[in-house]
Design a protein around this motif. Structure first.
Motif, short mmCIF file in Angstrom:
data_model
loop_
_atom_site.label_atom_id
_atom_site.label_comp_id
_atom_site.label_asym_id
_atom_site.label_seq_id
_atom_site.Cartn_x
_atom_site.Cartn_y
_atom_site.Cartn_z
N TYR A 39 0.85 -1.20 0.00
CA TYR A 39 0.00 0.00 0.00
C TYR A 39 0.88 1.25 0.00
CZ TYR A 39 -3.73 -3.18 1.56
OH TYR A 39 -4.64 -4.21 1.67
N ALA A 40 2.14 1.11 -0.42
CA ALA A 40 3.11 2.18 -0.22
C ALA A 40 3.05 3.27 -1.27
CB ALA A 40 4.53 1.59 -0.17
N ALA A 41 3.02 2.91 -2.54
CA ALA A 41 3.17 3.92 -3.59
C ALA A 41 1.84 4.54 -3.98
CB ALA A 41 3.83 3.30 -4.82
N GLY A 42 1.85 5.84 -4.21
CA GLY A 42 0.67 6.53 -4.70
C GLY A 42 0.60 6.48 -6.21
N GLU A 43 0.32 5.29 -6.73
CA GLU A 43 0.37 5.08 -8.17
C GLU A 43 -0.85 4.28 -8.62
OE1 GLU A 43 3.70 4.06 -11.42
OE2 GLU A 43 3.73 2.76 -9.65
N PRO A 44 -1.71 4.87 -9.46
CA PRO A 44 -2.88 4.11 -9.95
C PRO A 44 -2.46 2.84 -10.65
CG PRO A 44 -3.08 6.45 -10.48
CD PRO A 44 -1.69 6.25 -9.97
N ASP A 45 -3.25 1.78 -10.45
CA ASP A 45 -2.94 0.50 -11.09
C ASP A 45 -3.53 0.38 -12.48
OD1 ASP A 45 -5.53 0.43 -9.82
OD2 ASP A 45 -5.59 -1.72 -10.17
N PHE A 46 -4.23 1.42 -12.95
CA PHE A 46 -4.86 1.38 -14.26
C PHE A 46 -3.85 1.67 -15.37
CE2 PHE A 46 -7.96 3.33 -11.25
CZ PHE A 46 -8.76 2.21 -11.08
N GLY A 239 -0.34 18.17 -12.30
CA GLY A 239 0.20 17.23 -13.28
C GLY A 239 -0.86 16.22 -13.70
N VAL A 240 -0.50 15.39 -14.66
CA VAL A 240 -1.43 14.39 -15.19
C VAL A 240 -1.30 13.02 -14.53
CG1 VAL A 240 -1.63 15.49 -17.46
CG2 VAL A 240 0.20 13.82 -17.06
N ALA A 241 -0.34 12.86 -13.64
CA ALA A 241 0.02 11.53 -13.14
C ALA A 241 -1.14 10.80 -12.48
CB ALA A 241 1.19 11.65 -12.17
N LYS A 242 -1.84 11.46 -11.58
CA LYS A 242 -2.82 10.76 -10.74
C LYS A 242 -4.17 10.60 -11.43
CE LYS A 242 0.44 11.20 -7.63
NZ LYS A 242 1.30 10.10 -7.19
N THR A 243 -4.67 11.66 -12.03
CA THR A 243 -6.00 11.63 -12.63
C THR A 243 -6.06 10.68 -13.82
OG1 THR A 243 -6.42 13.90 -11.94
CG2 THR A 243 -7.79 13.04 -13.72
N TYR A 244 -4.98 10.65 -14.62
CA TYR A 244 -5.01 9.91 -15.89
C TYR A 244 -4.12 8.66 -15.86
CZ TYR A 244 -7.08 14.28 -17.42
OH TYR A 244 -7.90 15.39 -17.53
N ALA A 245 -3.66 8.24 -14.67
CA ALA A 245 -2.79 7.06 -14.57
C ALA A 245 -1.57 7.21 -15.46
CB ALA A 245 -3.56 5.78 -14.92
N MET A 246 -0.87 8.34 -15.32
CA MET A 246 0.28 8.67 -16.16
C MET A 246 1.53 8.93 -15.32
SD MET A 246 -1.51 11.09 -19.09
CE MET A 246 0.00 11.25 -20.06
N THR A 247 1.72 8.20 -14.24
CA THR A 247 2.84 8.46 -13.35
C THR A 247 4.18 8.37 -14.07
OG1 THR A 247 2.74 6.15 -12.65
CG2 THR A 247 1.65 7.77 -11.25
N GLY A 248 4.32 7.40 -14.96
CA GLY A 248 5.60 7.21 -15.64
C GLY A 248 5.86 8.14 -16.80
N TRP A 249 4.87 8.91 -17.21
CA TRP A 249 5.04 9.82 -18.34
C TRP A 249 5.80 11.07 -17.94
CZ3 TRP A 249 2.88 8.84 -23.29
CH2 TRP A 249 2.09 7.67 -23.37
N ARG A 250 5.79 11.40 -16.66
CA ARG A 250 6.55 12.51 -16.08
C ARG A 250 6.21 13.85 -16.71
NH1 ARG A 250 6.21 11.38 -12.27
NH2 ARG A 250 7.80 12.75 -11.39
N TYR A 380 -4.87 3.27 -1.57
CA TYR A 380 -5.81 2.28 -2.10
C TYR A 380 -5.84 2.30 -3.63
CZ TYR A 380 -8.99 6.35 -1.46
OH TYR A 380 -9.57 7.59 -1.44
N ALA A 381 -4.73 2.75 -4.22
CA ALA A 381 -4.61 2.74 -5.69
C ALA A 381 -4.01 1.41 -6.15
CB ALA A 381 -3.75 3.90 -6.15
N LEU A 382 -4.58 0.32 -5.68
CA LEU A 382 -4.14 -1.01 -6.11
C LEU A 382 -5.38 -1.86 -6.37
CD1 LEU A 382 -2.87 -3.10 -3.05
CD2 LEU A 382 -4.15 -1.00 -2.80
N GLY A 383 -5.18 -3.03 -6.94
CA GLY A 383 -6.30 -3.87 -7.36
C GLY A 383 -7.23 -4.23 -6.22
N ASP A 384 -8.52 -4.41 -6.53
CA ASP A 384 -9.54 -4.67 -5.51
C ASP A 384 -9.26 -5.91 -4.68
OD1 ASP A 384 -12.40 -2.95 -6.33
OD2 ASP A 384 -10.71 -2.98 -7.73
N ASP A 385 -8.85 -6.99 -5.34
CA ASP A 385 -8.61 -8.24 -4.62
C ASP A 385 -7.47 -8.09 -3.63
OD1 ASP A 385 -10.66 -9.40 -6.02
OD2 ASP A 385 -9.37 -10.39 -7.49
#
Length: 399
Positions: A39-46, A239-250, A380-385
């Protein structure tokens, strides 16, 4: 022989990002075969929406994108950011007041470099994102923590800020929705803080990267929308990272008064020059294109938010304020400290996080990364299961 000259004292004093450190440790354990849930990283899983990826693919076919472009950003993206700033923050700005950066972190760094002078004090509401105090220190400023606990929904008051203000105070950090707590200031609270900053001539650096991720009908009102005249002494970072699942686009940006953006642009021209052109065009597509998938992401986060709050609240000794934004919960776990779990008696949230990782194979970030001990941050930006399985492990550990 003369010994080697020392390394930078300033950089030697800077701590590694605690959230990235915990996430890296979790990934290393996963690579070693342990079933760690992080649960560490603030990174959408989408996955990034396909129309954004398609825009990047198209950009790759144009040779002009292989060249240097203006350090402050492509005109098409700066125009899109100006439009978004008006749409979501209620502030009309010219594209020339926008600087496109390599992710939100660069905009945060440059914002402090732009308005902080050596010896200045920066009021930093706590809990805070782990990068803020380090970026303040790199600008030769002094972070002054102003703590608000779970009883205040982690939101500071004007009375607290005034009590911390001195003749050296020049900047306030304002974040709503908050990382790490998910708290969202009400429009009235935001306006009161904005008027206080205006009265005392204090710069405001407001991080709005989670502004589109709010729940239960709540809107994160920008401080410059609440107090429009404050725009002359406010820098917005986003930035676009969180809303659009673009963390790696920088791709991030900063928006502010023309004179401040001139200084920030000069700094960036020496620091990094232009952001990757392909990523910039992808970001422009994200801001200008359909928002359907972004809304689906938000709805998924909302569902996960409700689940994690409900399940964590079942653990005796855990207090979970209801987060109305971002994708984090920040439970008060002081009720779990100084009790024995699996033969171990943690006295701090740092020790508790180590216990949880070792005995439940769940990675969380301790409160010490964001301010006082006694708290944990879970994204909670990780898969439901995985989300449910990890909390059930904690329920079993602390039964």
């Amino acid at each position: 022989m003369t010994s080697r000259a020392p390394l930078s004292r300033k950089l030697s004093a800077i701590a590694e990002s605690a959230t990235l450190k915990v996430d890296a440790k979790a990934k290393a354990l996963q690579a070693a075969g342990r079933p760690v849930i992080s649960y560490a990283a603030g990174e959408p899983d989408f996955a990034t929406p396909s129309f954004i990826v398609d825009a990047a693919a198209k950009a790759l076919q144009d040779p002009k994108n292989y060249r240097y472009t203006p350090a402050a950003g492509l005109p098409v993206l700066r125009e899109a950011i100006a439009a978004k700033t008006l749409r979501d923050s209620g502030l009309e700005v010219a594209p020339s007041q926008v600087i496109v950066t390599n992710g939100g972190k660069q905009s945060v760094y440059q914002a402090f470099q732009t308005v902080v002078n050596p010896g200045d004090e920066v009021l930093l509401p706590a809990p805070y994102w782990t990068t803020y105090p380090e970026a303040i220190a790199l600008a030769d400023g002094t972070p002054v923590e102003v703590f608000a606990g779970a009883d205040q929904d982690y939101k500071v008051t004007v009375a607290q800020l005034e009590a911390a203000r001195t003749d050296k105070t020049t900047v306030l950090v304002f974040v709503s929705p908050s990382n790490p707590t998910g708290s969202v200031y009400t429009p009235e609270e935001t306006a009161e803080i904005g008027r206080w900053a205006l009265e005392h001539g204090i710069w405001v650096i407001t991080d709005e990267i989670y502004q589109n991720l709010t729940y239960e009908g709540v809107k994160a009102v920008s401080i410059v929308e609440a107090v429009p005249v404050l725009a002359g002494q406010t820098i917005l970072v986003n930035g676009v990272a969180k809303t659009y699942a673009m963390t790696g686009w920088r791709v991030g940006w900063m928006v502010g008064p023309a004179d401040a953006m001139k200084l920030a642009g000069n700094l960036q021209s020496h620091l990094s020059s232009n952001v990757n052109n392909v990523a910039q065009l992808a970001a422009a597509a994200a801001l200008n294109g359909p928002q359907d998938e972004a809304e689906q992401f938000r709805l998924a986060f909302d569902r996960r938010r409700q689940l994690i709050v409900s399940e964590l609240s079942k653990i005796d000794g855990v207090e979970v304020p209801n987060p109305l934004g971002a994708f984090y919960v920040y439970p008060d776990v002081q009720g779990l400290l100084n009790r024995t779990w699996g033969g171990v008696t943690p006295t701090t949230s740092l020790e508790l996080a180590d216990l949880i990782l070792e005995q439940a194979e769940v990675a969380v970030v301790p409160g010490e990364a964001f301010g006082p001990s006694g708290y944990l941050r879970l994204s909670y930006a990780l898969g439901d299961d995985q989300l449910l399985e990890g909390i059930q492990r904690l329920q079993r550990l602390f039964a």
